[in-house]
Write an enzyme that holds these catalytic residues in place. Structure first.
Site, PDB file in Angstrom:
ATOM      1  N   LYS A  47     -44.220  19.726 -89.058  1.00 53.68           N
ATOM      2  CA  LYS A  47     -44.300  19.628 -87.599  1.00 53.68           C
ATOM      3  C   LYS A  47     -43.685  20.869 -86.953  1.00 53.68           C
ATOM      4  CE  LYS A  47     -44.477  14.662 -87.928  1.00 53.68           C
ATOM      5  NZ  LYS A  47     -43.804  13.370 -87.960  1.00 53.68           N
ATOM      6  N   GLN A  91     -38.116  10.899 -86.386  1.00 53.21           N
ATOM      7  CA  GLN A  91     -38.834  10.674 -87.638  1.00 53.21           C
ATOM      8  C   GLN A  91     -38.437   9.331 -88.252  1.00 53.21           C
ATOM      9  OE1 GLN A  91     -41.274  12.871 -88.939  1.00 53.21           O
ATOM     10  NE2 GLN A  91     -41.637  11.120 -90.281  1.00 53.21           N
ATOM     11  N   ASP A 114     -45.006  10.358 -79.858  1.00 54.92           N
ATOM     12  CA  ASP A 114     -45.569   9.523 -80.925  1.00 54.92           C
ATOM     13  C   ASP A 114     -46.358   8.342 -80.350  1.00 54.92           C
ATOM     14  OD1 ASP A 114     -45.324  10.318 -83.540  1.00 54.92           O
ATOM     15  OD2 ASP A 114     -43.249   9.663 -83.743  1.00 54.92           O
TER      16      ASP A 114
END
Ligand code: NAD
Length: 279
Positions: A47, A91, A114
């Site tokens: 990422k 994460q 997200d």
């Protein structure tokens, strides 16, 4: 035929890069990693690399596994108020002593790149414009890239997780497919699969979807990422054999994974535009 997720992902990132070059203030993405889960470390590194490629400001925050929930909540609040940051990604999975749901609910929904915040998930459910979770969003792009019409197709989603199974089912329905959601308690999974024009496999078990479960001409999207004993990666689909039956199939690696990252870049840009009140 393979659907090349790497190629499509690169094309999308190249388009984003061109847009970002014209911006005075750069979109900023914060990626928070708690602990040392090796798979998570790889995802976070990828990422970060993507941020560099498209020209984002990226901030990686690596916290020790002993970090308390309170400390993490405070950090999220800081990032919510940080003008350089337009997207916050925590994460997953988090260590057991931290309540992931509480952490996600603390992220400003406008910075929830997200798309996991209940507000964004709820908007997805009722069909309002929202931030769509990256993996399902990427899957729709992968299917569309084949030129195959989703509307009217029978789609079988295997898996009902909040991050893949449920949102991809909603998105396929939004695109007018007829959806069957299968899961660990589904009886006669094979029967459902054999009726599918599109199969999305998000189970987390290597080679789970086999050739005899797949109708000729089916589009097969393999979301699974499974690390095998020899260190290699495998999807949830018995790729070599299912390839014979399918019209299109995503390989692992090189299918859904890279598109998830491209969609993260796209979501970050969308959050940026919303926050900076552009367009
Ligand atoms: P999860 O463990 O939350 O969900 C797995 C789902 O599989 C469950 O809903 C369960 O009901 C279903 N399942 C389990 N056994 C089954 C069986 N025997 N028959 C039918 N269904 C069964 O997993 P997840 O977070 O949705 O992830 C699934 C896979 O996708 C994992 O391998 C994960 O690593 C991978 N993944 C990849 C990406 C990517 O970017 N490529 C992103 C997210 C997840």
């Amino acid at each position: 035929m393979d659907i090349d997720g790497r190629k499509l992902s690169k094309k999308i990132k190249d388009q984003i890069k061109i847009k970002v070059e014209k911006l005075e203030k750069k979109p900023g993405l914060a990626v928070v990693l708690v602990g040392e889960n090796s798979a998570s470390q790889v995802y976070v590194r990828n990422k970060e690399r993507a941020c560099q490629k498209v020209g984002y400001y990226s901030r990686k925050i690596n916290l020790p596994v002993e970090t308390t929930q309170e400390e993490l909540l405070n950090l999220i609040e800081e990032l919510n108020n940080d003008e350089l940051i337009h997207g916050i990604l925590v994460q997953l999975p988090l260590p057991n002593h931290i309540d992931s749901e509480k952490i996600i609910l603390t992220i400003d929904p406008k910075k929830d790149v997200d798309g996991f915040h209940a507000l964004n998930m709820g908007n997805l459910l009722i069909g309002k414009k929202t931030i769509i979770p990256c993996t399902p969003k990427g899957i729709i792009e992968l299917i569309k890239s084949t030129g195959i019409e989703i509307s009217g197709k029978n789609a079988v989603v295997i898996g009902r997780s909040n991050i893949v199974g449920k949102p991809i089912s909603l998105l396929l329905m939004k695109n007018n497919a007829t959806i069957t959601i299968c899961h660990s308690k589904t009886l006669d999974l094979k029967k459902h699969c054999l009726n599918a024009d599109i199969i999305v496999a998000a189970i987390g078990k290597p080679n789970f979807v086999t050739e005899d479960m797949v109708k000729k001409g089916c589009v097969v999207i393999d979301v699974g990422i499974n690390r095998l004993d020899d260190g290699s990666l495998s999807g949830d689909v018995d790729y070599i054999n299912v390839k014979n039956n399918s019209s299109y199939i995503t390989p692992v690696p090189g299918g859904v994974g890279p598109m998830t990252i491209a969609m993260l870049m796209q979501n970050t840009l969308e959050c940026y535009k919303e926050i900076e009140k552009l367009e």
